[in-house]
Design a protein around this motif. Sequence first.
Motif, PDB file in Angstrom:
ATOM      1  N   GLY A   1       0.821  -1.216   0.000  1.00  0.00           N
ATOM      2  CA  GLY A   1       0.000   0.000   0.000  1.00  0.00           C
ATOM      3  C   GLY A   1       0.846   1.254   0.000  1.00  0.00           C
ATOM      4  O   GLY A   1       0.538   2.230  -0.699  1.00  0.00           O
ATOM      5  N   PHE A   2       1.943   1.248   0.771  1.00  0.00           N
ATOM      6  CA  PHE A   2       2.835   2.408   0.785  1.00  0.00           C
ATOM      7  C   PHE A   2       3.480   2.622  -0.584  1.00  0.00           C
ATOM      8  O   PHE A   2       3.629   3.756  -1.040  1.00  0.00           O
ATOM      9  CB  PHE A   2       3.918   2.251   1.859  1.00  0.00           C
ATOM     10  CG  PHE A   2       3.406   2.324   3.265  1.00  0.00           C
ATOM     11  CD1 PHE A   2       2.608   3.375   3.688  1.00  0.00           C
ATOM     12  CD2 PHE A   2       3.714   1.345   4.179  1.00  0.00           C
ATOM     13  CE1 PHE A   2       2.128   3.458   4.982  1.00  0.00           C
ATOM     14  CE2 PHE A   2       3.247   1.405   5.479  1.00  0.00           C
ATOM     15  CZ  PHE A   2       2.450   2.462   5.885  1.00  0.00           C
ATOM     16  N   THR A   3       3.847   1.531  -1.257  1.00  0.00           N
ATOM     17  CA  THR A   3       4.456   1.650  -2.581  1.00  0.00           C
ATOM     18  C   THR A   3       3.455   2.183  -3.597  1.00  0.00           C
ATOM     19  O   THR A   3       3.773   3.066  -4.397  1.00  0.00           O
ATOM     20  CB  THR A   3       5.007   0.285  -3.044  1.00  0.00           C
ATOM     21  OG1 THR A   3       5.878  -0.226  -2.041  1.00  0.00           O
ATOM     22  CG2 THR A   3       5.770   0.423  -4.345  1.00  0.00           C
ATOM     23  N   TYR A   4       2.227   1.660  -3.552  1.00  0.00           N
ATOM     24  CA  TYR A   4       1.188   2.188  -4.441  1.00  0.00           C
ATOM     25  C   TYR A   4       0.927   3.660  -4.164  1.00  0.00           C
ATOM     26  O   TYR A   4       0.712   4.452  -5.083  1.00  0.00           O
ATOM     27  CB  TYR A   4      -0.124   1.415  -4.285  1.00  0.00           C
ATOM     28  CG  TYR A   4      -0.170   0.090  -5.001  1.00  0.00           C
ATOM     29  CD1 TYR A   4       0.168  -0.010  -6.341  1.00  0.00           C
ATOM     30  CD2 TYR A   4      -0.583  -1.056  -4.347  1.00  0.00           C
ATOM     31  CE1 TYR A   4       0.110  -1.216  -6.997  1.00  0.00           C
ATOM     32  CE2 TYR A   4      -0.639  -2.276  -4.993  1.00  0.00           C
ATOM     33  CZ  TYR A   4      -0.297  -2.339  -6.320  1.00  0.00           C
ATOM     34  OH  TYR A   4      -0.354  -3.538  -6.981  1.00  0.00           O
ATOM     35  N   ALA A   5       0.946   4.052  -2.909  1.00  0.00           N
ATOM     36  CA  ALA A   5       0.733   5.462  -2.552  1.00  0.00           C
ATOM     37  C   ALA A   5       1.843   6.330  -3.128  1.00  0.00           C
ATOM     38  O   ALA A   5       1.598   7.442  -3.606  1.00  0.00           O
ATOM     39  CB  ALA A   5       0.655   5.618  -1.038  1.00  0.00           C
TER      40      ALA A   5
ATOM     41  N   PHE B   1       3.175  10.569  -7.326  1.00  0.00           N
ATOM     42  CA  PHE B   1       3.895  11.099  -8.473  1.00  0.00           C
ATOM     43  C   PHE B   1       3.039  11.150  -9.738  1.00  0.00           C
ATOM     44  O   PHE B   1       3.468  11.686 -10.751  1.00  0.00           O
ATOM     45  CB  PHE B   1       5.185  10.314  -8.714  1.00  0.00           C
ATOM     46  CG  PHE B   1       6.257  10.718  -7.751  1.00  0.00           C
ATOM     47  CD1 PHE B   1       6.937  11.908  -7.897  1.00  0.00           C
ATOM     48  CD2 PHE B   1       6.558   9.914  -6.659  1.00  0.00           C
ATOM     49  CE1 PHE B   1       7.909  12.298  -6.995  1.00  0.00           C
ATOM     50  CE2 PHE B   1       7.527  10.286  -5.754  1.00  0.00           C
ATOM     51  CZ  PHE B   1       8.206  11.484  -5.917  1.00  0.00           C
ATOM     52  N   ASN B   2       1.840  10.590  -9.654  1.00  0.00           N
ATOM     53  CA  ASN B   2       0.900  10.668 -10.778  1.00  0.00           C
ATOM     54  C   ASN B   2      -0.295  11.545 -10.432  1.00  0.00           C
ATOM     55  O   ASN B   2      -1.330  11.475 -11.088  1.00  0.00           O
ATOM     56  CB  ASN B   2       0.446   9.262 -11.169  1.00  0.00           C
ATOM     57  CG  ASN B   2       1.516   8.533 -11.938  1.00  0.00           C
ATOM     58  OD1 ASN B   2       1.604   8.649 -13.142  1.00  0.00           O
ATOM     59  ND2 ASN B   2       2.349   7.790 -11.227  1.00  0.00           N
TER      60      ASN B   2
ATOM     61  N   ALA C   1      -6.353   8.647  -4.178  1.00  0.00           N
ATOM     62  CA  ALA C   1      -5.920   7.248  -4.061  1.00  0.00           C
ATOM     63  C   ALA C   1      -4.740   7.140  -3.104  1.00  0.00           C
ATOM     64  O   ALA C   1      -4.677   6.216  -2.283  1.00  0.00           O
ATOM     65  CB  ALA C   1      -5.552   6.688  -5.428  1.00  0.00           C
ATOM     66  N   MET C   2      -3.803   8.104  -3.193  1.00  0.00           N
ATOM     67  CA  MET C   2      -2.653   8.103  -2.298  1.00  0.00           C
ATOM     68  C   MET C   2      -3.105   8.178  -0.843  1.00  0.00           C
ATOM     69  O   MET C   2      -2.632   7.423   0.011  1.00  0.00           O
ATOM     70  CB  MET C   2      -1.725   9.278  -2.598  1.00  0.00           C
ATOM     71  CG  MET C   2      -0.516   9.341  -1.671  1.00  0.00           C
ATOM     72  SD  MET C   2       0.255  10.967  -1.585  1.00  0.00           S
ATOM     73  CE  MET C   2      -0.964  11.877  -0.666  1.00  0.00           C
ATOM     74  N   PHE C   3      -4.047   9.061  -0.551  1.00  0.00           N
ATOM     75  CA  PHE C   3      -4.534   9.213   0.823  1.00  0.00           C
ATOM     76  C   PHE C   3      -5.125   7.902   1.343  1.00  0.00           C
ATOM     77  O   PHE C   3      -4.817   7.463   2.447  1.00  0.00           O
ATOM     78  CB  PHE C   3      -5.585  10.330   0.901  1.00  0.00           C
ATOM     79  CG  PHE C   3      -6.294  10.363   2.220  1.00  0.00           C
ATOM     80  CD1 PHE C   3      -5.690  10.916   3.337  1.00  0.00           C
ATOM     81  CD2 PHE C   3      -7.564   9.809   2.340  1.00  0.00           C
ATOM     82  CE1 PHE C   3      -6.335  10.915   4.559  1.00  0.00           C
ATOM     83  CE2 PHE C   3      -8.220   9.811   3.564  1.00  0.00           C
ATOM     84  CZ  PHE C   3      -7.601  10.366   4.682  1.00  0.00           C
ATOM     85  N   TRP C   4      -6.006   7.275   0.563  1.00  0.00           N
ATOM     86  CA  TRP C   4      -6.649   6.039   1.012  1.00  0.00           C
ATOM     87  C   TRP C   4      -5.655   4.897   1.164  1.00  0.00           C
ATOM     88  O   TRP C   4      -5.762   4.089   2.093  1.00  0.00           O
ATOM     89  CB  TRP C   4      -7.789   5.660   0.076  1.00  0.00           C
ATOM     90  CG  TRP C   4      -8.964   6.564   0.257  1.00  0.00           C
ATOM     91  CD1 TRP C   4      -9.432   7.487  -0.630  1.00  0.00           C
ATOM     92  CD2 TRP C   4      -9.791   6.678   1.419  1.00  0.00           C
ATOM     93  NE1 TRP C   4     -10.503   8.167  -0.103  1.00  0.00           N
ATOM     94  CE2 TRP C   4     -10.749   7.677   1.167  1.00  0.00           C
ATOM     95  CE3 TRP C   4      -9.823   6.027   2.649  1.00  0.00           C
ATOM     96  CZ2 TRP C   4     -11.721   8.037   2.092  1.00  0.00           C
ATOM     97  CZ3 TRP C   4     -10.797   6.384   3.570  1.00  0.00           C
ATOM     98  CH2 TRP C   4     -11.728   7.374   3.288  1.00  0.00           C
ATOM     99  N   LEU C   5      -4.689   4.811   0.269  1.00  0.00           N
ATOM    100  CA  LEU C   5      -3.664   3.770   0.394  1.00  0.00           C
ATOM    101  C   LEU C   5      -2.809   3.975   1.636  1.00  0.00           C
ATOM    102  O   LEU C   5      -2.533   3.027   2.373  1.00  0.00           O
ATOM    103  CB  LEU C   5      -2.793   3.747  -0.859  1.00  0.00           C
ATOM    104  CG  LEU C   5      -3.461   3.190  -2.113  1.00  0.00           C
ATOM    105  CD1 LEU C   5      -2.669   3.579  -3.356  1.00  0.00           C
ATOM    106  CD2 LEU C   5      -3.615   1.687  -2.004  1.00  0.00           C
ATOM    107  N   LEU C   6      -2.401   5.226   1.867  1.00  0.00           N
ATOM    108  CA  LEU C   6      -1.611   5.511   3.073  1.00  0.00           C
ATOM    109  C   LEU C   6      -2.421   5.257   4.337  1.00  0.00           C
ATOM    110  O   LEU C   6      -1.931   4.628   5.288  1.00  0.00           O
ATOM    111  CB  LEU C   6      -1.119   6.958   3.062  1.00  0.00           C
ATOM    112  CG  LEU C   6       0.059   7.280   2.167  1.00  0.00           C
ATOM    113  CD1 LEU C   6       0.371   8.769   2.201  1.00  0.00           C
ATOM    114  CD2 LEU C   6       1.273   6.475   2.577  1.00  0.00           C
TER     115      LEU C   6
END
Length: 174
Positions: free
Chosen positions: A19-23, A28-29, A34-39
């Motif tokens: 999840g941290f890697t996806y965030a 960067f995109n 999505a970053m917030f929910w993944l983090l």
Amino acid sequence: MLNSLARLALTATAIAPVGFTYAFVAFFNDALKAMFWLLAGSVVLVVICLWVLRTTRSRRAPAAERHKITTVEPADRENMAIMLLYLLPLFTADFDKLNWVMWVPTIAIFAFIAVTSHSYFFNPLLGAFGWHFYRVGTPQNVTNILITKRTIRKGDQDIFGIELGDYVILETEK
């Protein structure tokens, strides 16, 4: 109950780095939502696991048993294969082009294998919080995984711990 809860918590933190890697890729995109929910999801998984371990090893925990250990060695050598799962999202430059049809089942399969095998104890994030993982031998020639906050450098000693599951012991406070 503790066995299942501990196993799920340890598996969750083994998966949280994905999840941290996806965030990271999402940031960067410019996929900030999505970053917030993944983090947030990954942080919640780690916090729950730390809470389960802290509560289980506390003085108020169920009675710990004495375990005699004869040998000890670090138990983090399997991490290279799992690190590949953590790093694979970085090979996709565009977050919108991540193949979620492939990634969701891959992560689900990884979680299933981790929770049904004895590999769920590998937690690189827990290592960052001071937890150590050791293979310890017993006088009956059985190898267990010991999860502890201490650094252990010698065998032939007694530890106090709670069995989290088959072959996994969480060292408790005395």
